[in-house]
Design a protein around this motif. Structure first.
Motif, PDB file in Angstrom:
ATOM      1  N   LYS A 174       5.775  -0.516  -2.047  1.00 46.09           N
ATOM      2  CA  LYS A 174       3.882  -1.059  -2.298  1.00 46.09           C
ATOM      3  C   LYS A 174       4.415  -1.988  -3.640  1.00 46.09           C
ATOM      4  O   LYS A 174       3.427  -3.219  -3.595  1.00 46.09           O
ATOM      5  CB  LYS A 174       2.983   0.253  -1.783  1.00 46.09           C
ATOM      6  N   ILE A 175       4.418  -2.083  -4.561  1.00 46.13           N
ATOM      7  CA  ILE A 175       4.174  -2.298  -5.821  1.00 46.13           C
ATOM      8  C   ILE A 175       5.321  -3.816  -5.612  1.00 46.13           C
ATOM      9  O   ILE A 175       4.410  -4.876  -6.084  1.00 46.13           O
ATOM     10  CB  ILE A 175       4.761  -1.467  -6.823  1.00 46.13           C
ATOM     11  N   ARG A 176       6.399  -3.514  -5.049  1.00 46.74           N
ATOM     12  CA  ARG A 176       7.374  -4.704  -5.233  1.00 46.74           C
ATOM     13  C   ARG A 176       6.573  -5.725  -4.419  1.00 46.74           C
ATOM     14  O   ARG A 176       6.756  -7.240  -4.500  1.00 46.74           O
ATOM     15  CB  ARG A 176       8.881  -4.387  -4.828  1.00 46.74           C
ATOM     16  N   ILE A 177       6.248  -5.215  -3.190  1.00 47.48           N
ATOM     17  CA  ILE A 177       5.673  -6.289  -1.865  1.00 47.48           C
ATOM     18  C   ILE A 177       4.092  -6.903  -3.075  1.00 47.48           C
ATOM     19  O   ILE A 177       4.399  -8.433  -2.711  1.00 47.48           O
ATOM     20  CB  ILE A 177       5.443  -5.366  -0.880  1.00 47.48           C
ATOM     21  N   VAL A 178       3.570  -6.206  -3.250  1.00 42.71           N
ATOM     22  CA  VAL A 178       2.407  -6.728  -4.162  1.00 42.71           C
ATOM     23  C   VAL A 178       2.136  -7.646  -5.517  1.00 42.71           C
ATOM     24  O   VAL A 178       1.337  -8.927  -5.328  1.00 42.71           O
ATOM     25  CB  VAL A 178       0.932  -5.974  -4.233  1.00 42.71           C
ATOM     26  N   ASN A 179       3.241  -7.306  -5.791  1.00 47.04           N
ATOM     27  CA  ASN A 179       3.644  -9.002  -6.681  1.00 47.04           C
ATOM     28  C   ASN A 179       4.635  -9.321  -6.176  1.00 47.04           C
ATOM     29  O   ASN A 179       4.125 -10.388  -6.726  1.00 47.04           O
ATOM     30  CB  ASN A 179       4.763  -7.390  -8.274  1.00 47.04           C
ATOM     31  N   LEU A 180       5.197  -9.337  -5.288  1.00 43.21           N
ATOM     32  CA  LEU A 180       6.019 -10.341  -4.321  1.00 43.21           C
ATOM     33  C   LEU A 180       4.883 -11.558  -3.871  1.00 43.21           C
ATOM     34  O   LEU A 180       4.518 -13.079  -4.282  1.00 43.21           O
ATOM     35  CB  LEU A 180       6.813  -9.986  -3.839  1.00 43.21           C
ATOM     36  N   VAL A 181       3.873 -11.026  -3.007  1.00 44.17           N
ATOM     37  CA  VAL A 181       2.792 -11.955  -2.951  1.00 44.17           C
ATOM     38  C   VAL A 181       1.898 -12.386  -4.107  1.00 44.17           C
ATOM     39  O   VAL A 181       2.015 -13.779  -4.146  1.00 44.17           O
ATOM     40  CB  VAL A 181       1.611 -10.854  -2.094  1.00 44.17           C
ATOM     41  N   VAL A 236      -5.180 -11.284  -8.724  1.00 39.52           N
ATOM     42  CA  VAL A 236      -5.735  -9.998  -8.027  1.00 39.52           C
ATOM     43  C   VAL A 236      -4.751  -9.209  -7.573  1.00 39.52           C
ATOM     44  O   VAL A 236      -4.034  -8.092  -7.983  1.00 39.52           O
ATOM     45  CB  VAL A 236      -7.189 -10.438  -7.540  1.00 39.52           C
ATOM     46  N   PHE A 237      -3.510 -10.077  -7.061  1.00 38.09           N
ATOM     47  CA  PHE A 237      -2.784  -9.392  -6.492  1.00 38.09           C
ATOM     48  C   PHE A 237      -1.245  -8.621  -7.719  1.00 38.09           C
ATOM     49  O   PHE A 237      -0.851  -7.954  -7.438  1.00 38.09           O
ATOM     50  CB  PHE A 237      -1.327 -10.445  -5.815  1.00 38.09           C
ATOM     51  N   ILE A 238      -1.561  -9.102  -8.860  1.00 37.86           N
ATOM     52  CA  ILE A 238      -0.442  -8.722  -9.750  1.00 37.86           C
ATOM     53  C   ILE A 238      -1.638  -7.945 -10.383  1.00 37.86           C
ATOM     54  O   ILE A 238      -0.698  -6.711 -10.534  1.00 37.86           O
ATOM     55  CB  ILE A 238      -0.573 -10.131 -10.761  1.00 37.86           C
ATOM     56  N   VAL A 239      -2.593  -7.709 -10.949  1.00 38.44           N
ATOM     57  CA  VAL A 239      -3.667  -6.859 -11.378  1.00 38.44           C
ATOM     58  C   VAL A 239      -2.579  -4.993 -10.128  1.00 38.44           C
ATOM     59  O   VAL A 239      -2.721  -4.216 -10.494  1.00 38.44           O
ATOM     60  CB  VAL A 239      -5.001  -6.959 -11.305  1.00 38.44           C
ATOM     61  N   LEU A 240      -3.601  -5.759  -9.277  1.00 39.29           N
ATOM     62  CA  LEU A 240      -3.015  -4.409  -8.136  1.00 39.29           C
ATOM     63  C   LEU A 240      -1.701  -3.752  -7.934  1.00 39.29           C
ATOM     64  O   LEU A 240      -1.706  -2.813  -8.114  1.00 39.29           O
ATOM     65  CB  LEU A 240      -3.462  -5.198  -6.636  1.00 39.29           C
TER      66      LEU A 240
END
Length: 98
Positions: free
Chosen positions: A52-59, A39-43
């Motif tokens: 925000k992209i980098r933070i969400v992808n990192l999670v 879900v985080f990767i798709v988000l």
């Protein structure tokens, strides 16, 4: 057999012994972590702000690393996601300096 001959490690100064097999996570929780990672990767593909992209992808990548570890050391999952974690952290830190 002495305590030193068994495969154990000490967690505290009080000689609390914990056997490695006690660190297994249930397969249901492991699956939920894998789904959360997806879900985080798709988000991260939906967002527009680069930070925000980098933070969400990192999670998401951290979740995939945890998933790979607790699913039986899935190296093809762990290695690329760990590398991506380092790349994301690097870019997040260098972006703050600019």
């Amino acid at each position: 057999m002495t305590l030193w001959q068994k495969k154990v490690f000490y967690l505290t100064e009080n000689d609390y012994v914990c056997y490695p097999q006690n660190f297994k996570m249930s397969s249901e929780i492991t699956n939920y972590i894998g789904y959360a990672a997806s879900v985080f990767i798709v988000l991260s593909f939906i967002l527009k702000d680069l930070t925000k992209i980098r933070i969400v992808n990192l999670v998401g990548c951290i979740c995939f690393v945890i998933y790979g570890i607790f699913s039986g050391m899935l190296w093809p999952v762990i290695i690329p996601n760990a590398i991506i974690c380092f790349v994301q952290v690097y870019h997040l830190l260098t972006a703050k300096k600019k």
